[in-house]
Design a protein around this motif. Sequence first.
Motif, PDB file in Angstrom:
ATOM      1  N   ARG A   1       0.855  -1.173   0.000  1.00 51.67           N
ATOM      2  CA  ARG A   1       0.000   0.000   0.000  1.00 51.67           C
ATOM      3  C   ARG A   1       0.896   1.230   0.000  1.00 51.67           C
ATOM      4  NH1 ARG A   1      -2.713   2.683   4.243  1.00 51.67           N
ATOM      5  NH2 ARG A   1      -4.662   3.656   3.598  1.00 51.67           N
TER       6      ARG A   1
ATOM      7  N   HIS B   1       0.179   6.294  12.116  1.00 51.79           N
ATOM      8  CA  HIS B   1      -1.221   5.904  12.227  1.00 51.79           C
ATOM      9  C   HIS B   1      -1.568   5.265  13.568  1.00 51.79           C
ATOM     10  CE1 HIS B   1      -1.686   7.164   8.109  1.00 51.79           C
ATOM     11  NE2 HIS B   1      -0.519   6.592   7.900  1.00 51.79           N
ATOM     12  N   ILE B   2      -0.690   5.444  14.534  1.00 50.31           N
ATOM     13  CA  ILE B   2      -1.010   5.065  15.912  1.00 50.31           C
ATOM     14  C   ILE B   2      -2.023   6.075  16.456  1.00 50.31           C
ATOM     15  CG2 ILE B   2      -0.058   4.930  18.251  1.00 50.31           C
ATOM     16  CD1 ILE B   2       2.552   3.913  17.005  1.00 50.31           C
TER      17      ILE B   2
ATOM     18  N   CYS C   1      -5.412   9.409   6.085  1.00 48.38           N
ATOM     19  CA  CYS C   1      -5.851   8.052   5.738  1.00 48.38           C
ATOM     20  C   CYS C   1      -7.351   7.866   5.934  1.00 48.38           C
ATOM     21  CB  CYS C   1      -5.081   7.012   6.547  1.00 48.38           C
ATOM     22  SG  CYS C   1      -5.647   6.827   8.255  1.00 48.38           S
TER      23      CYS C   1
END
Lengths: 336, 336
Positions: A89, A170-171, A182
């Motif tokens: 990705r 993205h934590i 995102c």
Amino acid sequence: LSRFGGGYGVGIVSLTAGFDLGGTKLLGVVADGAGTVVASARTPTGRTPDSVFSDLAGLLDTLTGTAGPVDAVGFGVAGLVDRDGVVRRAPNLVGWDGLPARSRLEDLVGLPVVVDNDANVAAHAELRFGAARGCSDVVMVTLGTGIGGAVIAGGAVYRGAQGLAAEFGHITVDVEGAQCACGAFGHWEAIASGSALGRLGRQWAARGEAPAVVARAGGDPEAVTGVHVGDAAQAGEPDAVAILDVFAGAVAVGLGGLVDALDPEVIVIGGGLAELGDVLVGPVTQALDTYVVGAQSRPLPPVVVAVLGERAGAIGAASVAAEMPALRGPAPSGRA
Amino acid sequence: LSRFGGGYGVGIVSLTAGFDLGGTKLLGVVADGAGTVVASARTPTGRTPDSVFSDLAGLLDTLTGTAGPVDAVGFGVAGLVDRDGVVRRAPNLVGWDGLPARSRLEDLVGLPVVVDNDANVAAHAELRFGAARGCSDVVMVTLGTGIGGAVIAGGAVYRGAQGLAAEFGHITVDVEGAQCACGAFGHWEAIASGSALGRLGRQWAARGEAPAVVARAGGDPEAVTGVHVGDAAQAGEPDAVAILDVFAGAVAVGLGGLVDALDPEVIVIGGGLAELGDVLVGPVTQALDTYVVGAQSRPLPPVVVAVLGERAGAIGAASVAAEMPALRGPAPSGRA
């Protein structure tokens, strides 16, 4: 003799090529085993994987024309790359999701290729030749448009079960917080990336609290970016320094969690925001103890900036390639 | 011959003792190299380190009287333990902060001693003999009064630069969220521990939305604990199942961040809440993909419960002791 056979790696000065593919540019180097760049070149990021591969082959021709032949190629890509060199990705690249980059590149260049996440290869460069040299356990965080990162554990880049570790941006740090690029909410990247710094600057500007920053944005509060805030802070403008102080708290929230989880001996900050140096690192260091458990009864890891700059990814891709098992030559006798 | 000399470890069935010190009890075992418990004993946690050490020596006498002599002692402590076996901070134990536990114990028992965090030794047991057997990269999370955990990287417990890694409970997941037992705000432990489950149950009870749970608490909404919620959920009471569903989201927030950072091949849940089994693991697994970046394009690690139960810590302390370098015998010739 196969092309992987004797002669490579052991005691011979050999060169490898490294490429770093980001959303805006493809940067290539040829480097030796000490991380010294013998040649470098760049081109804007092509719009399709085919054009990127074609550009890469062209750059490799140019680079080896200058530096001489290379033994292997490393390729760092801004995205999730699994252990087989497949890009799972890549949100900032079009057409790369699911692409078997390693096998495509090996067919293209006729050399052994290793493909990894761009932050992992940059961390490898800092580990071998830069801010983390000689360290065993390191957290590296790249603060740019988004937030990337790498974990070094026991002196090696830790990749995780599938090679997808260290997606620090993205934590979730603020479960009902701002929306991330995102799509999800409350991610660290949504409050502590360069984009988030720009957003914070525009908020202050809209309230009339950032005159010096707005002046740098041509007088338009809505045109403020993270670069304007950073430049003004480096010039010592009080409004920008105050914004950076708030921003440093957001950076420290995520770093604190990483210290709780990984107890690194040093935190290395890379990416565009690393250029701010002490203007960022100072307040981040100050804020860090708020977000690390037991900060009163333990030394906190120093926060330092990466030293290899924008070529770290390409240099690291070259050094990862230089260390790939296929280039290490036959095992010493008695251990085969 | 020194007491560390030849004869130990290599090819000989040897026994080690392991102790696990928590806020309520000291649990000891003697185990063999396969993790089989030959003898076990327990006593309530003494009020001072001196009384704990004295209890431990007494238990060791009892255990070795039954099982025979041991080669070494492992000691897991509920707190931050550094690489020298010094307890840096133990919030649930009085008088342990700063205590050089390893040297004190070595003087006391006259054997090699290794001291580590309780969650690290429990993870070692699950890695060698339990839910994580044969795995390389694992996140273990213990959900009890608080949240502890351990990182396994490359098949070994990862301890960090100072031995203080895996303090997962104090990672910030909700920056303006509920206050943690440690005093700070927004920590994972404040929303996803057993204590937090009880608090959530009391909130639902106060709103009249948890009749079956309140019934289990003797009809007093303020007396609801996590155990009441868990028991009612296991009995299939809809109010408790609904509470556990919300709670599972809070567990998944933190687990998702750990998957982003560490990409484990499996997540092992231990601690008291692990006894809930599928009632907890089911909704946590469902919620996990909300909190892992790129969950659509990658397999998520399975979430499983620990299998060694309340003796995991003591068994792991024994197995860590069995693997300490001093017991491995001299290095094979040619590599010394």
